[in-house]
Design an enzyme around this catalytic site. Structure first.
Site, PDB file in Angstrom:
ATOM      1  CG  HIS A  55      28.175 -21.100   4.602  1.00  0.00           C
ATOM      2  ND1 HIS A  55      26.893 -21.054   5.102  1.00  0.00           N
ATOM      3  CD2 HIS A  55      28.954 -21.553   5.623  1.00  0.00           C
ATOM      4  CE1 HIS A  55      26.893 -21.458   6.366  1.00  0.00           C
ATOM      5  NE2 HIS A  55      28.129 -21.760   6.698  1.00  0.00           N
ATOM      6  CE1 TYR A 124      21.255 -17.212   3.042  1.00  0.00           C
ATOM      7  CE2 TYR A 124      19.102 -17.986   3.735  1.00  0.00           C
ATOM      8  CZ  TYR A 124      20.403 -17.652   4.037  1.00  0.00           C
ATOM      9  OH  TYR A 124      20.842 -17.752   5.320  1.00  0.00           O
TER      10      TYR A 124
END
Length: 175
Positions: A55, A124
């Protein structure tokens, strides 16, 4: 402790862990060492043999600091910075709760991972908020990138299965 890679601004961190009879305490991120702000933090849970990625956000790309809280992943960062010496090349490493490593993936890289353990919790910390409208998935098994994933019979989301190729990404976003 920070370890440089051949990729400009992509770093591996060995986090400090403090272990005693009660369990352990682990430092994950010190903004003052990176000198980068992380206003957006998210977490994913994945079972074994899952692929997430590759991504990238085409507008307001995110830098990501990735840590594994539980489990083990094979982490991949693909350099998509147009004028980079390492454009189109990728970096891989294993991140796990046991090795206490984290990775900082700078803006301009596509990111993904493959889960190794039965349960995998990944955190993240991102330099920008998620912009779903500018998020692009690049095929994890693209032949031009040629990543050697450590597992077979992987489960991949429809979004990631339907991702674009590296060549399509270059034609559409790097004119």
């Amino acid at each position: 402790m920070m370890q440089k890679t051949i990729f400009k601004d992509l770093f591996i961190y060995k986090n400090k862990s403090f272990v005693d009879k009660r369990g352990h305490f682990k430092e994950l991120l010190k903004e003052k060492e990176l000198k980068i702000r992380f206003p957006f933090t998210v977490m994913s849970f994945s079972k074994k043999n899952i692929i997430r990625g590759l991504h990238i956000q085409t507008k307001n790309p995110q830098g990501k600091y990735i840590s594994v809280i539980k489990g083990k992943i094979f982490d991949v960062a693909v350099d998509l910075r147009k004028n980079s010496k390492t454009f189109g090349k990728f970096y891989t490493c294993y991140l796990s709760e046991k090795n206490s490593k984290s990775i900082y993936v700078p803006p301009g890289f596509a990111h993904g991972f493959c889960t190794i353990d039965k349960e995998n919790y990944v955190v993240y910390s991102c330099t920008k908020y998620r912009n779903a409208k500018s998020e692009v998935a690049i095929k994890y098994d693209d032949k031009k990138i040629n990543i050697k994933w450590p597992k077979k019979n992987l489960t991949v989301s429809k979004k990631d299965q339907n991702g674009i190729t590296f060549s399509e990404y270059k034609m559409k976003y790097l004119k």
